[in-house]
Enzyme design. Sequence first.
Site, PDB file in Angstrom:
ATOM      1  N   ARG A 230       0.853  -1.186   0.000  1.00 33.22           N
ATOM      2  CA  ARG A 230       0.000   0.000   0.000  1.00 33.22           C
ATOM      3  C   ARG A 230       0.886   1.232   0.000  1.00 33.22           C
ATOM      4  NH1 ARG A 230      -3.460  -2.774  -1.532  1.00 33.22           N
ATOM      5  NH2 ARG A 230      -5.515  -3.158  -0.643  1.00 33.22           N
ATOM      6  N   GLU A 259      -4.455   7.464  -4.605  1.00 33.12           N
ATOM      7  CA  GLU A 259      -4.844   6.690  -5.801  1.00 33.12           C
ATOM      8  C   GLU A 259      -6.209   7.136  -6.293  1.00 33.12           C
ATOM      9  OE1 GLU A 259      -4.288   2.474  -5.483  1.00 33.12           O
ATOM     10  OE2 GLU A 259      -2.213   2.715  -4.843  1.00 33.12           O
ATOM     11  N   HIS A 278      -1.511  -0.001  -9.721  1.00 35.63           N
ATOM     12  CA  HIS A 278      -2.134  -0.884  -8.710  1.00 35.63           C
ATOM     13  C   HIS A 278      -2.734  -2.116  -9.411  1.00 35.63           C
ATOM     14  CE1 HIS A 278      -4.216  -1.011  -4.511  1.00 35.63           C
ATOM     15  NE2 HIS A 278      -3.904  -2.228  -4.933  1.00 35.63           N
TER      16      HIS A 278
HETATM   17  P1  NAD Z   1      -0.979 -11.126   5.021  1.00 36.16           P
HETATM   18  O1  NAD Z   1      -1.983 -10.654   6.013  1.00 36.16           O
HETATM   19  O2  NAD Z   1      -0.929 -12.580   4.670  1.00 36.16           O
HETATM   20  O3  NAD Z   1       0.500 -10.712   5.490  1.00 36.16           O
HETATM   21  C1  NAD Z   1       0.817  -9.481   6.041  1.00 36.16           C
HETATM   22  C2  NAD Z   1       2.007  -9.707   6.960  1.00 36.16           C
HETATM   23  O4  NAD Z   1       2.493  -8.434   7.387  1.00 36.16           O
HETATM   24  C3  NAD Z   1       1.648 -10.500   8.239  1.00 36.16           C
HETATM   25  O5  NAD Z   1       2.506 -11.630   8.354  1.00 36.16           O
HETATM   26  C4  NAD Z   1       1.879  -9.504   9.367  1.00 36.16           C
HETATM   27  O6  NAD Z   1       2.385 -10.123  10.533  1.00 36.16           O
HETATM   28  C5  NAD Z   1       2.916  -8.584   8.735  1.00 36.16           C
HETATM   29  N1  NAD Z   1       3.049  -7.278   9.360  1.00 36.16           N
HETATM   30  C6  NAD Z   1       2.103  -6.512   9.934  1.00 36.16           C
HETATM   31  N2  NAD Z   1       2.650  -5.372  10.391  1.00 36.16           N
HETATM   32  C7  NAD Z   1       3.980  -5.426  10.097  1.00 36.16           C
HETATM   33  C8  NAD Z   1       5.079  -4.558  10.294  1.00 36.16           C
HETATM   34  N3  NAD Z   1       4.915  -3.390  10.921  1.00 36.16           N
HETATM   35  N4  NAD Z   1       6.300  -4.932   9.830  1.00 36.16           N
HETATM   36  C9  NAD Z   1       6.470  -6.108   9.195  1.00 36.16           C
HETATM   37  N5  NAD Z   1       5.462  -6.986   8.999  1.00 36.16           N
HETATM   38  C10 NAD Z   1       4.235  -6.640   9.430  1.00 36.16           C
HETATM   39  O7  NAD Z   1      -1.216 -10.257   3.715  1.00 36.16           O
HETATM   40  P2  NAD Z   1      -0.785 -10.571   2.210  1.00 36.16           P
HETATM   41  O8  NAD Z   1      -1.871 -11.321   1.540  1.00 36.16           O
HETATM   42  O9  NAD Z   1       0.593 -11.108   2.176  1.00 36.16           O
HETATM   43  O10 NAD Z   1      -0.815  -9.078   1.622  1.00 36.16           O
HETATM   44  C11 NAD Z   1       0.044  -8.070   2.149  1.00 36.16           C
HETATM   45  C12 NAD Z   1      -0.480  -6.703   1.750  1.00 36.16           C
HETATM   46  O11 NAD Z   1      -0.354  -6.555   0.339  1.00 36.16           O
HETATM   47  C13 NAD Z   1      -1.989  -6.528   2.011  1.00 36.16           C
HETATM   48  O12 NAD Z   1      -2.232  -6.002   3.292  1.00 36.16           O
HETATM   49  C14 NAD Z   1      -2.446  -5.596   0.927  1.00 36.16           C
HETATM   50  O13 NAD Z   1      -2.546  -4.277   1.417  1.00 36.16           O
HETATM   51  C15 NAD Z   1      -1.345  -5.675  -0.112  1.00 36.16           C
HETATM   52  N6  NAD Z   1      -1.856  -6.195  -1.385  1.00 36.16           N
HETATM   53  C16 NAD Z   1      -1.627  -5.452  -2.503  1.00 36.16           C
HETATM   54  C17 NAD Z   1      -2.085  -5.910  -3.730  1.00 36.16           C
HETATM   55  C18 NAD Z   1      -1.835  -5.142  -4.998  1.00 36.16           C
HETATM   56  O14 NAD Z   1      -2.606  -5.231  -5.924  1.00 36.16           O
HETATM   57  N7  NAD Z   1      -0.752  -4.416  -5.110  1.00 36.16           N
HETATM   58  C19 NAD Z   1      -2.802  -7.116  -3.791  1.00 36.16           C
HETATM   59  C20 NAD Z   1      -2.979  -7.862  -2.644  1.00 36.16           C
HETATM   60  C21 NAD Z   1      -2.507  -7.384  -1.436  1.00 36.16           C
END
Ligand code: NAD
Length: 304
Positions: A230, A259, A278
């Site tokens: 994000r 965005e 995105h």
């Molecule tokens: P997820 O919930 O499986 O993993 C997120 C991880 O981040 C967790 O393991 C959590 O412990 C960790 N975390 C939380 N706070 C943290 C910090 N301060 N420092 C380090 N780690 C921390 O989520 P995911 O499915 O792997 O997705 C991750 C992120 O990617 C989502 O939250 C979403 O915002 C983003 N995303 C973006 C797109 C895109 O189109 N670009 C698509 C899907 C997801």
Amino acid sequence: MVYIPQDIEQEGKDYLLERGYNLKIGSDLSQEILMKEVKDCDAILTRSIAVINEAVIQAGRNIKVIAKYGVGLDNINVKAATESGIYVTNTPQANANAVAEHVMAFILALSKQLIAADKELRGGNYGARHQLPSMDLEGKTLGVIGLGRIGTLLAQKAARGFGMNVIGYDPYLTTSPSDALEIVTDIEWLFRNADVVSLHLPLTEATKGTIGSREFSWMKKSAYFVNASRGGIVKEADLIEALKAGEIAGAGIDVFEAEPPQRDNPLFQLDNVIVSPHSAALTKEASVRMAVHAAMQVDQALRG
Ligand code: NAD
């Protein structure tokens, strides 16, 4: 009636239509229209741009479920929804591979200077083959911040497919989620030692604006920064400064502080940056999965 503020793939709509639901596809994403259109609906199936805030939730008196097409719930006021007894769901398994592959594409394109090479050759500069030194990924270090579904998949692809050493930081994990990566507990050490840093954590009050000048100053001048999580996690002005000053070698950016980004966003002026709108999660396969999974969750919640 299921309210879909932004249209989705036909497969997701068919899933609901076949089960007898009526659909209302949104006409505009302004708060005023969202509040008007949500009124007589029982469920919202939303992508990431429509802002489902408290006012929209309250306008939707009959809403029982808000199903997110995608993962990040930052466009939904989950607290207000929960307080109103509304389920909030997402589609975590649907797009993780697509995002991890997109990040690998950023890393490959940056390290091989592919965009610049393409531009130079089209402009007649065959000599670019000696002017654009590229980098092997094998043996280089990838630092992954956030070791959930996407971060872990990326680590596996980078380690097993490309022979990278992967280090990962996630304050909520004590053991490594995969033997493809080694957990580090010092985020500064990760920034200082990585040849590529990639962010994979959610946008929350705790992570908002946490990556900025200090973190970029820790990075090697030869290192690349990738963000497909994000935009709000990164101070974009600091990133632009670090790129302009040559504090880091380049960046791959799929997400922005605002965005859609302004057309004159300074990132678009920089040759050492690759951007995408995105779209990391939006492969054909993942889009259909997100639409169908979100539709399934609407149906499950409405059937109780
Ligand atoms: P997820 O919930 O499986 O993993 C997120 C991880 O981040 C967790 O393991 C959590 O412990 C960790 N975390 C939380 N706070 C943290 C910090 N301060 N420092 C380090 N780690 C921390 O989520 P995911 O499915 O792997 O997705 C991750 C992120 O990617 C989502 O939250 C979403 O915002 C983003 N995303 C973006 C797109 C895109 O189109 N670009 C698509 C899907 C997801």
